[in-house]
Design an enzyme around this catalytic site. Structure first.
Site, mmCIF file in Angstrom:
data_model
loop_
_atom_site.group_PDB
_atom_site.id
_atom_site.type_symbol
_atom_site.label_atom_id
_atom_site.label_comp_id
_atom_site.label_asym_id
_atom_site.label_seq_id
_atom_site.Cartn_x
_atom_site.Cartn_y
_atom_site.Cartn_z
ATOM 1 N N SER A 32 0.790 -1.246 0.000
ATOM 2 C CA SER A 32 0.000 0.000 0.000
ATOM 3 C C SER A 32 0.813 1.282 0.000
ATOM 4 O O SER A 32 0.240 2.365 -0.107
ATOM 5 C CB SER A 32 -0.960 0.019 1.201
ATOM 6 N N LYS A 48 0.166 3.757 -2.680
ATOM 7 C CA LYS A 48 -0.827 4.832 -2.586
ATOM 8 C C LYS A 48 -0.197 6.215 -2.449
ATOM 9 O O LYS A 48 -0.880 7.232 -2.611
ATOM 10 C CB LYS A 48 -1.768 4.567 -1.404
ATOM 11 N N SER A 97 -5.891 3.452 4.530
ATOM 12 C CA SER A 97 -5.313 2.728 3.404
ATOM 13 C C SER A 97 -6.382 1.999 2.584
ATOM 14 O O SER A 97 -6.214 0.840 2.212
ATOM 15 C CB SER A 97 -4.257 1.729 3.900
ATOM 16 N N LYS A 139 2.964 6.624 5.071
ATOM 17 C CA LYS A 139 2.134 5.531 4.556
ATOM 18 C C LYS A 139 2.748 4.189 4.896
ATOM 19 O O LYS A 139 3.954 3.990 4.788
ATOM 20 C CB LYS A 139 1.983 5.653 3.031
#
Length: 387
Positions: free
Chosen positions: A62, A65, A122, A232
């Protein structure tokens, strides 16, 4: 107008650019990280302070992202979308699985809420919904992600989807993740308003009615590390546990990327070790450039002089503990220039030295354009002089 200024001499221009001398990265064995791949970068200069197999190609999960959010902020910056725009969730977006906020087909949320879902929780479903909203389809959005990555010099990255689900060919490196992390936090610092949210709620409004859904930040450093500002996390079966952790202490902003850590606690421990190392070693020199260089005389132009501007601020990262007060600046410019002159072209550069050794430079640009004088301009000046 400086129409009759005599030509004194020809002086070549300098083609400098914003730069800073990078100290060598730390030995990869000194911090004892559990993750096989990691990098530590100072955000304002891009200086690499530590790396461990940072160019190894790995699944990003993720932290993909980060690029998705760059494109969302790009669209916000261009005005093609607005924070309060309504985004409608498609069947495809709702079917993503993995980490999600359980958006339903036909449900609507604002761009602002979708950003919150992506950065805090997320949410894969929110990612795809935003991709479709911006580009019409996820495939077209992913093509734009790869184009943006190429523009950032992310030469070892290939995105297949916008949320980071494991799939063949969806790969990047710790170095490339640091590059896109730097782009996001320096170009769009408002991302910190989202990724530092610890807990929040969104409201689902569907055909079954209205319901609240709680968001909880996947980045535990937000609570565990004093200087954390984001950014993140990611985890899948192939990627294991990843994080791009950002933190700021005083005037130093760092990016610590951890990839393929064996467990979630390990990635945060590794990131903390990197950040502590960086803050203990770094000092940042910044030239505030409060005053622009003096204007240059113009020969054969419709103006007597042309104003100058620095291309950007100068920043230099030191990890040796040196005394930065002895840094000097030398301005390299011609004595005069000849028209025509184009705004934005290079006039010269400012060179920075420490103990006589050059550590970087910043280009100096023409602020305005100046046209070459015509016969009519000369005649008008002479006429004005006699009248």
């Amino acid at each position: 107008m400086k129409l009759f200024l005599p030509f004194l001499l020809s002086i070549s221009l300098f083609s400098g650019s914003l730069s800073s001398a990078a100290p060598p990265p730390a030995d990869t064995d000194t911090l004892g990280l559990s993750a096989p791949s990691a990098i530590l970068m100072e955000a304002s200069t891009g200086t690499i302070l530590y790396e461990k197999d940072a160019n190894t190609s790995l699944h990003p999960a993720s932290i993909t992202k980060i690029m998705t959010m760059i494109l969302i902020f790009d669209a916000l910056s261009s005005g093609s979308i607005q924070p309060d725009d309504t985004v409608t969730v498609s069947e495809h977006a709702a079917s993503m699985g993995g980490s999600q906020v359980f958006l339903e087909p036909g449900e609507t949320q604002t761009v602002d809420t979708m950003l919150k879902c992506i950065s805090v929780a997320s949410a894969n479903d929110a990612c795809v919904a935003m991709a479709e909203h911006i580009a019409g389809s996820e495939d077209e959005f992913v093509a734009r992600m790869n184009e943006r990555a190429k523009g950032l010099g992310m030469n070892d990255t290939n995105f297949i989807n916008c949320c980071g689900l494991d799939t063949d060919g969806h790969m990047t490196t710790a170095h490339d993740v640091a590059l896109m992390s730097r782009e996001l936090i320096t170009k769009y610092p408002q991302i910190h308003d989202y990724c530092t949210i610890w807990m929040d709620n969104i409201t689902h409004v569907t055909r079954r009615g209205s319901s609240e859904f709680g968001l909880s930040n996947t980045n535990k450093l937000i609570r565990q590390y004093e200087y954390a500002t984001g950014l993140k996390t990611g985890s899948t079966g192939l990627a294991k546990f990843c994080v791009s952790a950002t933190a700021k202490k005083d005037d130093i902003e760092l990016i610590a990327v951890i990839m393929a850590a064996p467990d979630p606690k390990g990635r945060f421990a590794d990131a903390t070790a990197l950040l502590n190392y960086g803050f203990s070693k770094c000092q940042l020199y910044t030239d505030p450039q409060e005053k622009s260089p003096e204007a240059l005389p113009v020969k054969r132009g419709t103006e007597r002089s042309v104003a100058l501007v620095y291309e950007g601020p100068f920043r230099y990262v030191d990890t040796t503990g040196a005394d930065l007060s002895d840094i000097t600046k030398e301005i390299k410019l011609p004595e005069e220039v000849s028209a025509p002159i184009k705004a934005g072209d290079v006039a010269g550069k400012a060179i920075y030295r420490q103990n006589g050794t050059e550590i970087g430079s910043v280009r100096i640009l023409y602020r305005d354009s100046v046209k070459e004088a015509t016969f009519l301009d000369y005649f008008s000046e002479v006429l004005a002089f006699y009248l």
